[in-house]
Design a protein around this motif. Structure first.
Motif, PDB file in Angstrom:
ATOM      1  N   HIS A 192      70.115  37.030  59.632  1.00  0.00           N
ATOM      2  CA  HIS A 192      69.828  36.134  60.739  1.00  0.00           C
ATOM      3  C   HIS A 192      68.321  36.034  60.924  1.00  0.00           C
ATOM      4  O   HIS A 192      67.557  36.838  60.393  1.00  0.00           O
ATOM      5  CB  HIS A 192      70.502  36.610  62.029  1.00  0.00           C
ATOM      6  CG  HIS A 192      70.036  37.950  62.507  1.00  0.00           C
ATOM      7  ND1 HIS A 192      70.499  39.135  61.982  1.00  0.00           N
ATOM      8  CD2 HIS A 192      69.129  38.300  63.439  1.00  0.00           C
ATOM      9  CE1 HIS A 192      69.918  40.142  62.573  1.00  0.00           C
ATOM     10  NE2 HIS A 192      69.066  39.680  63.463  1.00  0.00           N
TER      11      HIS A 192
ATOM     12  N   ARG B 155      71.486  27.608  56.910  1.00  0.00           N
ATOM     13  CA  ARG B 155      70.959  28.179  58.143  1.00  0.00           C
ATOM     14  C   ARG B 155      71.757  27.578  59.288  1.00  0.00           C
ATOM     15  O   ARG B 155      71.663  26.388  59.555  1.00  0.00           O
ATOM     16  CB  ARG B 155      69.465  27.865  58.295  1.00  0.00           C
ATOM     17  CG  ARG B 155      68.587  28.544  57.256  1.00  0.00           C
ATOM     18  CD  ARG B 155      67.190  27.934  57.229  1.00  0.00           C
ATOM     19  NE  ARG B 155      66.574  27.911  58.532  1.00  0.00           N
ATOM     20  CZ  ARG B 155      65.880  28.937  59.047  1.00  0.00           C
ATOM     21  NH1 ARG B 155      65.748  30.043  58.340  1.00  0.00           N
ATOM     22  NH2 ARG B 155      65.331  28.855  60.235  1.00  0.00           N
TER      23      ARG B 155
ATOM     24  N   LEU C 244      72.265  33.217  58.626  1.00  0.00           N
ATOM     25  CA  LEU C 244      72.105  32.844  57.224  1.00  0.00           C
ATOM     26  C   LEU C 244      73.409  33.150  56.493  1.00  0.00           C
ATOM     27  O   LEU C 244      73.934  34.263  56.602  1.00  0.00           O
ATOM     28  CB  LEU C 244      70.950  33.633  56.602  1.00  0.00           C
ATOM     29  CG  LEU C 244      69.635  33.637  57.387  1.00  0.00           C
ATOM     30  CD1 LEU C 244      68.592  34.495  56.677  1.00  0.00           C
ATOM     31  CD2 LEU C 244      69.113  32.226  57.601  1.00  0.00           C
ATOM     32  N   SER C 245      73.937  32.189  55.775  1.00  0.00           N
ATOM     33  CA  SER C 245      75.216  32.379  55.093  1.00  0.00           C
ATOM     34  C   SER C 245      75.014  32.469  53.590  1.00  0.00           C
ATOM     35  O   SER C 245      73.967  32.092  53.060  1.00  0.00           O
ATOM     36  CB  SER C 245      76.190  31.237  55.427  1.00  0.00           C
ATOM     37  OG  SER C 245      75.710  30.011  54.915  1.00  0.00           O
TER      38      SER C 245
ATOM     39  N   GLY D 293      73.536  29.750  51.404  1.00  0.00           N
ATOM     40  CA  GLY D 293      72.158  29.346  51.620  1.00  0.00           C
ATOM     41  C   GLY D 293      71.922  28.531  52.874  1.00  0.00           C
ATOM     42  O   GLY D 293      70.785  28.110  53.131  1.00  0.00           O
TER      43      GLY D 293
END
Length: 204
Positions: A171, A187, A181-182, A185
């Motif tokens: 994060h 946000r 943040l996953s 990629g």
């Protein structure tokens, strides 16, 4: 006497460890599990290395064996702290049920896109469903899509965003705003209404 001293040292280390860990979580609850674990391990290693060194000197005073230096004690204690943090993650991680059917939302996707869910987002009248196999748009309401995510550990973090917790890699805070943040990629913005719930999960 040595056994009694070991018991006192270990009890003191446990009590200090609990105090430091709780204090770190209160001060840095938005920083993530591993950041807090590393800092906690560092503080405990620096705090306990001196007493441990003195105690080992006492145990070894009648032998010719080499004892660890103060710096080595710091590294040993730091490694033990990180090892315990790793063990805690392994023990706390729930095992997924065997042969559990995918959630209804995943079954709506094309066969080539079906996979582990990462996140969902709103795009006009569509819901973008992102999995580890790709993404697809579904014509449906966002609230209906979330209701079809039964059995998936995730959070709605914005009126237009939902994310699976095991897909969160970190994060970031920018100008007072929180972003997740996953693993694909992305946000993902966290709105004010959902921030408290998200921060509670990040510090769990």
């Amino acid at each position: 006497m040595r056994l009694a001293m070991w018991a006192v040292f270990n009890m003191g280390a446990i009590v200090l460890g609990v105090i430091v860990r709780l204090g770190m979580w209160r001060l840095l609850r938005t920083k993530g599990y591993w950041t807090i674990s590393v800092l906690t391990s560092a503080v405990l290693a620096l705090s306990l290395a001196g007493p441990l060194h003195v105690f080992v000197l006492f145990l070894a005073e009648e032998t010719q064996q080499r004892i660890p230096s103060l710096v080595e004690n710091v590294m040993i204690l730091f490694s033990i702290g990180l090892g315990l943090s790793s063990l805690r993650i392994l023990l706390d991680r729930p095992e997924p049920p065997e042969d559990a059917p995918p959630p209804r939302l995943v079954r709506r996707l094309s066969p080539g896109v079906r996979g582990q869910l990462i996140r969902c987002a709103v795009d006009d009248h569509y819901v973008i469903v992102v999995t580890e196999q790709g993404e697809e748009q579904l014509l449906m309401r966002f609230s209906d899509a979330i209701s079809e995510l039964e059995g998936v550990d995730g959070l709605r973090v914005h009126r237009s965003h939902w994310v699976a917790m095991d897909a969160v890699t970190g994060h970031a805070n920018e100008n007072g705003r929180l972003f997740l943040l996953s693993k694909d990629g992305a946000r993902i913005p966290v709105s004010r209404n959902y921030r408290q719930a998200v921060e509670a999960r990040l510090s769990a």
